[in-house]
Design a protein around this motif. Structure first.
Motif, short mmCIF file in Angstrom:
data_model
loop_
_atom_site.label_atom_id
_atom_site.label_comp_id
_atom_site.label_asym_id
_atom_site.label_seq_id
_atom_site.Cartn_x
_atom_site.Cartn_y
_atom_site.Cartn_z
N GLU A 167 35.98 34.12 34.76
CA GLU A 167 35.24 35.38 34.90
C GLU A 167 34.11 35.46 33.87
O GLU A 167 33.01 35.94 34.17
N GLU A 171 30.08 35.64 34.61
CA GLU A 171 29.23 36.68 33.99
C GLU A 171 28.03 36.05 33.28
O GLU A 171 26.91 36.55 33.38
N GLN A 195 34.37 38.60 43.47
CA GLN A 195 35.35 38.30 42.43
C GLN A 195 35.63 36.80 42.40
O GLN A 195 35.34 36.07 43.34
N VAL A 196 36.21 36.36 41.30
CA VAL A 196 36.66 34.98 41.15
C VAL A 196 38.03 34.84 41.79
O VAL A 196 38.88 35.73 41.65
N THR A 211 34.06 31.56 43.60
CA THR A 211 33.57 32.93 43.46
C THR A 211 33.20 33.46 44.83
O THR A 211 32.31 32.91 45.49
#
Length: 229
Positions: A167, A171, A195-196, A211
């Protein structure tokens, strides 16, 4: 059926290109693109076989696109329709694509799910992947779907695994602090992270993470409009 003629650019030189639905006669060229696009350590068993491609062109031909340069297939992109629930996004590539056979294609689904996209390395300087992605967005709009969705590999993650969680890595890529060959490309195509997902796809470089990234149809009615608010 889909067919688009356009110019792509090799620096300042225009190059004629055609994006269209692929057919059975294209299978040898598509297999070659797979082999060139996904060399080891990518598992060779995940390259397309003729049974999978036959399903693509019979079950959902609108989601089977290729791009030609001078009559040669230079890249392809494949999708199927699924009924996606954003409240329960977790899945693996094998589950949601039927391991690439798309026998679970749902004609009434709300989402076009990307099974695969690949461009032969010798053609990548022409930006063909982005044109394939944009063309699939047009399919989403044409069919009145809610979104395009797919799981992106994170092949740069293995270089940062000791420093960052998946994550945190994502980012950093979104902020532009790191560059990932796949995630950065998808961001430049207008996709946004959902989301991952762990154990998304067998992929040593990504440590099996993926992802989920979507493109929402800007013409799809919002919930407020659907309720008449």
């Amino acid at each position: 059926m889909y067919r688009k003629e356009l110019f792509v650019f090799d620096h300042d030189k225009t190059v004629p290109a055609v994006i269209r639905n692929y057919e059975e006669k294209d299978f040898p060229g598509l297999i070659r693109v797979q082999q060139e696009s996904f060399p080891p350590p990518f598992p060779s068993e995940l390259w397309w076989n003729t049974e999978q491609m036959h399903n693509h062109v019979t079950m959902f031909p609108e989601g089977a696109l290729c791009i030609e340069i001078n009559g040669e297939i230079a890249g392809s992109m494949t999708g199927l329709l699924v009924d996606f629930d954003p409240k329960h996004p977790e899945h693996t590539w094998e589950e949601i694509t039927d391991n690439g056979y798309i026998r679970n294609h749902n004609p009434n689904g709300n989402t076009l799910y990307v099974v695969d996209i690949g461009v032969s390395p010798s053609y990548r300087k022409l930006g063909l992947g982005k044109w394939l992605m944009f063309s699939m967005y047009e399919v989403v709009v044409h069919k009145g779907l809610e979104r395009l969705l797919g799981g992106g590999r994170m092949p740069g993650y293995h270089k940062k695994e000791c420093e960052l969680t998946p994550e945190q890595y994502l980012e950093a890529v979104v902020k532009g602090e790191l560059k990932d060959p796949v995630i950065t490309f998808l961001l430049r195509c207008g996709r946004t992270p959902v989301q991952v997902v762990a154990n998304y796809l067998e992929d040593e470089e990504s440590h099996n993470y993926g992802t989920l990234m979507e493109w929402k149809n800007p013409f799809f009615p919002s919930k407020s409009k659907q309720k008449g608010d």
